[in-house]
Design a protein around this motif. Sequence first.
Motif, PDB file in Angstrom:
ATOM      1  N   ALA A   5       0.780  -1.204   0.052  1.00  0.00           N
ATOM      2  CA  ALA A   5       0.113  -0.056   0.164  1.00  0.00           C
ATOM      3  C   ALA A   5       0.895   1.265  -0.053  1.00  0.00           C
ATOM      4  CB  ALA A   5      -0.740   0.029   1.077  1.00  0.00           C
ATOM      5  N   LEU A   6       2.081   1.358   0.855  1.00  0.00           N
ATOM      6  CA  LEU A   6       2.790   2.310   0.527  1.00  0.00           C
ATOM      7  C   LEU A   6       3.627   2.597  -0.426  1.00  0.00           C
ATOM      8  CD1 LEU A   6       4.337   4.637   2.092  1.00  0.00           C
ATOM      9  CD2 LEU A   6       6.018   2.870   3.017  1.00  0.00           C
ATOM     10  N   ARG A   7       3.904   1.468  -1.198  1.00  0.00           N
ATOM     11  CA  ARG A   7       4.501   1.423  -2.551  1.00  0.00           C
ATOM     12  C   ARG A   7       3.523   2.355  -3.648  1.00  0.00           C
ATOM     13  NH1 ARG A   7       8.967   0.581  -4.732  1.00  0.00           N
ATOM     14  NH2 ARG A   7       9.791  -0.783  -3.311  1.00  0.00           N
ATOM     15  N   LYS A   8       2.452   1.807  -3.542  1.00  0.00           N
ATOM     16  CA  LYS A   8       0.997   2.198  -4.299  1.00  0.00           C
ATOM     17  C   LYS A   8       0.961   3.597  -4.256  1.00  0.00           C
ATOM     18  CE  LYS A   8      -3.550   1.171  -5.998  1.00  0.00           C
ATOM     19  NZ  LYS A   8      -4.276   2.012  -5.707  1.00  0.00           N
ATOM     20  N   THR A   9       1.050   4.054  -2.972  1.00  0.00           N
ATOM     21  CA  THR A   9       0.628   5.666  -2.386  1.00  0.00           C
ATOM     22  C   THR A   9       1.846   6.385  -2.938  1.00  0.00           C
ATOM     23  OG1 THR A   9      -0.765   4.804  -0.774  1.00  0.00           O
ATOM     24  CG2 THR A   9      -0.031   7.031  -0.642  1.00  0.00           C
ATOM     25  N   ALA A  10       3.037   6.169  -2.879  1.00  0.00           N
ATOM     26  CA  ALA A  10       4.245   6.594  -3.289  1.00  0.00           C
ATOM     27  C   ALA A  10       4.205   6.828  -4.702  1.00  0.00           C
ATOM     28  CB  ALA A  10       5.794   6.055  -2.915  1.00  0.00           C
ATOM     29  N   GLN A  11       3.861   5.663  -5.512  1.00  0.00           N
ATOM     30  CA  GLN A  11       3.749   6.006  -7.003  1.00  0.00           C
ATOM     31  C   GLN A  11       2.694   6.863  -7.396  1.00  0.00           C
ATOM     32  OE1 GLN A  11       3.525   1.928  -8.816  1.00  0.00           O
ATOM     33  NE2 GLN A  11       3.179   2.654 -10.661  1.00  0.00           N
ATOM     34  N   GLU A  12       1.484   6.826  -6.856  1.00  0.00           N
ATOM     35  CA  GLU A  12       0.467   7.839  -6.940  1.00  0.00           C
ATOM     36  C   GLU A  12       0.832   9.203  -6.671  1.00  0.00           C
ATOM     37  OE1 GLU A  12      -2.812   6.551  -4.529  1.00  0.00           O
ATOM     38  OE2 GLU A  12      -3.251   4.742  -5.952  1.00  0.00           O
ATOM     39  N   PHE A  13       1.637   9.231  -5.873  1.00  0.00           N
ATOM     40  CA  PHE A  13       2.075  10.859  -5.466  1.00  0.00           C
ATOM     41  C   PHE A  13       3.215  11.194  -6.577  1.00  0.00           C
ATOM     42  CE2 PHE A  13       5.331  13.396  -3.707  1.00  0.00           C
ATOM     43  CZ  PHE A  13       4.323  14.735  -3.449  1.00  0.00           C
ATOM     44  N   GLU A  14       3.756  10.190  -6.870  1.00  0.00           N
ATOM     45  CA  GLU A  14       4.739  10.742  -7.985  1.00  0.00           C
ATOM     46  C   GLU A  14       4.107  11.199  -9.363  1.00  0.00           C
ATOM     47  OE1 GLU A  14       9.151   9.533  -9.985  1.00  0.00           O
ATOM     48  OE2 GLU A  14       7.813   7.904  -9.194  1.00  0.00           O
ATOM     49  N   ALA A  15       2.804  10.372  -9.779  1.00  0.00           N
ATOM     50  CA  ALA A  15       2.259  10.582 -10.847  1.00  0.00           C
ATOM     51  C   ALA A  15       1.446  11.772 -10.884  1.00  0.00           C
ATOM     52  CB  ALA A  15       1.046   9.462 -10.982  1.00  0.00           C
ATOM     53  N   VAL A  16       0.957  12.324  -9.511  1.00  0.00           N
ATOM     54  CA  VAL A  16       0.349  13.500  -9.574  1.00  0.00           C
ATOM     55  C   VAL A  16       1.561  14.564  -9.570  1.00  0.00           C
ATOM     56  CG1 VAL A  16      -0.722  15.051  -8.011  1.00  0.00           C
ATOM     57  CG2 VAL A  16      -1.405  12.810  -8.177  1.00  0.00           C
ATOM     58  N   PHE A  17       2.842  14.555  -9.105  1.00  0.00           N
ATOM     59  CA  PHE A  17       4.038  15.227  -8.920  1.00  0.00           C
ATOM     60  C   PHE A  17       4.131  15.705 -10.328  1.00  0.00           C
ATOM     61  CE2 PHE A  17       8.309  16.528  -8.993  1.00  0.00           C
ATOM     62  CZ  PHE A  17       8.180  17.408  -8.278  1.00  0.00           C
ATOM     63  N   ILE A  18       4.366  14.365 -11.111  1.00  0.00           N
ATOM     64  CA  ILE A  18       4.722  14.469 -12.736  1.00  0.00           C
ATOM     65  C   ILE A  18       3.537  15.346 -13.573  1.00  0.00           C
ATOM     66  CG2 ILE A  18       5.253  13.170 -14.688  1.00  0.00           C
ATOM     67  CD1 ILE A  18       6.435  11.176 -12.998  1.00  0.00           C
ATOM     68  N   SER A  19       2.337  14.906 -13.131  1.00  0.00           N
ATOM     69  CA  SER A  19       1.290  15.629 -14.101  1.00  0.00           C
ATOM     70  C   SER A  19       1.352  17.149 -13.759  1.00  0.00           C
ATOM     71  CB  SER A  19      -0.070  15.119 -13.377  1.00  0.00           C
ATOM     72  OG  SER A  19      -1.123  15.597 -13.870  1.00  0.00           O
ATOM     73  N   GLU A  20       1.376  17.795 -12.523  1.00  0.00           N
ATOM     74  CA  GLU A  20       1.615  19.132 -12.073  1.00  0.00           C
ATOM     75  C   GLU A  20       2.855  19.607 -12.800  1.00  0.00           C
ATOM     76  OE1 GLU A  20      -0.285  21.252 -10.263  1.00  0.00           O
ATOM     77  OE2 GLU A  20      -1.623  19.608 -10.423  1.00  0.00           O
ATOM     78  N   MET A  21       3.702  18.924 -12.879  1.00  0.00           N
ATOM     79  CA  MET A  21       5.246  19.435 -13.678  1.00  0.00           C
ATOM     80  C   MET A  21       4.823  19.711 -15.146  1.00  0.00           C
ATOM     81  SD  MET A  21       8.554  17.607 -11.824  1.00  0.00           S
ATOM     82  CE  MET A  21       9.413  18.007 -13.290  1.00  0.00           C
ATOM     83  N   LEU A  22       4.051  18.542 -15.551  1.00  0.00           N
ATOM     84  CA  LEU A  22       3.882  18.607 -17.158  1.00  0.00           C
ATOM     85  C   LEU A  22       2.874  20.047 -17.371  1.00  0.00           C
ATOM     86  CD1 LEU A  22       3.533  14.845 -18.175  1.00  0.00           C
ATOM     87  CD2 LEU A  22       5.557  16.577 -18.577  1.00  0.00           C
ATOM     88  N   SER A  23       1.858  20.103 -16.609  1.00  0.00           N
ATOM     89  CA  SER A  23       1.137  20.979 -16.599  1.00  0.00           C
ATOM     90  C   SER A  23       1.608  22.502 -16.569  1.00  0.00           C
ATOM     91  CB  SER A  23      -0.275  20.790 -15.668  1.00  0.00           C
ATOM     92  OG  SER A  23      -1.081  19.757 -15.973  1.00  0.00           O
ATOM     93  N   HIS A  24       2.355  22.519 -15.577  1.00  0.00           N
ATOM     94  CA  HIS A  24       3.147  23.826 -15.378  1.00  0.00           C
ATOM     95  C   HIS A  24       3.950  24.415 -16.498  1.00  0.00           C
ATOM     96  CE1 HIS A  24       1.168  25.122 -11.628  1.00  0.00           C
ATOM     97  NE2 HIS A  24       1.257  23.862 -11.209  1.00  0.00           N
ATOM     98  N   ALA A  25       4.523  23.154 -16.901  1.00  0.00           N
ATOM     99  CA  ALA A  25       5.335  23.473 -18.206  1.00  0.00           C
ATOM    100  C   ALA A  25       4.751  23.829 -19.541  1.00  0.00           C
ATOM    101  CB  ALA A  25       6.127  22.280 -18.443  1.00  0.00           C
ATOM    102  N   GLY A  26       3.306  23.653 -19.472  1.00  0.00           N
ATOM    103  CA  GLY A  26       2.530  23.877 -20.667  1.00  0.00           C
ATOM    104  C   GLY A  26       2.018  22.695 -21.631  1.00  0.00           C
ATOM    105  N   PHE A  27       2.344  21.686 -20.970  1.00  0.00           N
ATOM    106  CA  PHE A  27       2.226  20.526 -21.905  1.00  0.00           C
ATOM    107  C   PHE A  27       0.721  20.274 -22.360  1.00  0.00           C
ATOM    108  CE2 PHE A  27       1.888  15.955 -22.760  1.00  0.00           C
ATOM    109  CZ  PHE A  27       2.614  15.684 -23.863  1.00  0.00           C
ATOM    110  N   ASP A  28      -0.182  20.507 -21.227  1.00  0.00           N
ATOM    111  CA  ASP A  28      -1.465  20.434 -21.484  1.00  0.00           C
ATOM    112  C   ASP A  28      -2.004  21.454 -22.724  1.00  0.00           C
ATOM    113  OD1 ASP A  28      -1.032  22.420 -19.823  1.00  0.00           O
ATOM    114  OD2 ASP A  28      -2.921  22.000 -18.786  1.00  0.00           O
TER     115      ASP A  28
END
Length: 106
Positions: free
Chosen positions: A36-59
């Motif tokens: 569960a911890l590994r899954k949560t850490a991976q979900e957090f990283e996915a959200v972090f990457i999504s925010e980075m891509l959005s702020h970079a203007g990818f969307d």
Amino acid sequence: MDIANLSLALNSAAAGKARQAPDSNAEQTKAEKEKALRKTAQEFEAVFISEMLSHAGFDKAVSQDAGFGGEAFSGMLVESYAEDLAEKGGFGLADQIYRQLKGQLK
């Protein structure tokens, strides 16, 4: 929702899941908690990457001249890319989070 609030929410969810695990087999419970911890850490990283891509203007680059539907689609596309990146190792953030918090599991 900003990253700090999201982090708190994900950590709370993981802690709640870990507390609900049965106590009959301590080793199995620990394995479930680590999963569960590994899954949560991976979900957090996915959200972090999504925010980075959005702020970079990818969307915005993806939905260029696509109208309202394109904007909605581009947000989902960025999230999907971020989840795929995190599943394939991402930037190593999930691994770092997992290693840091693994020792705190009981």
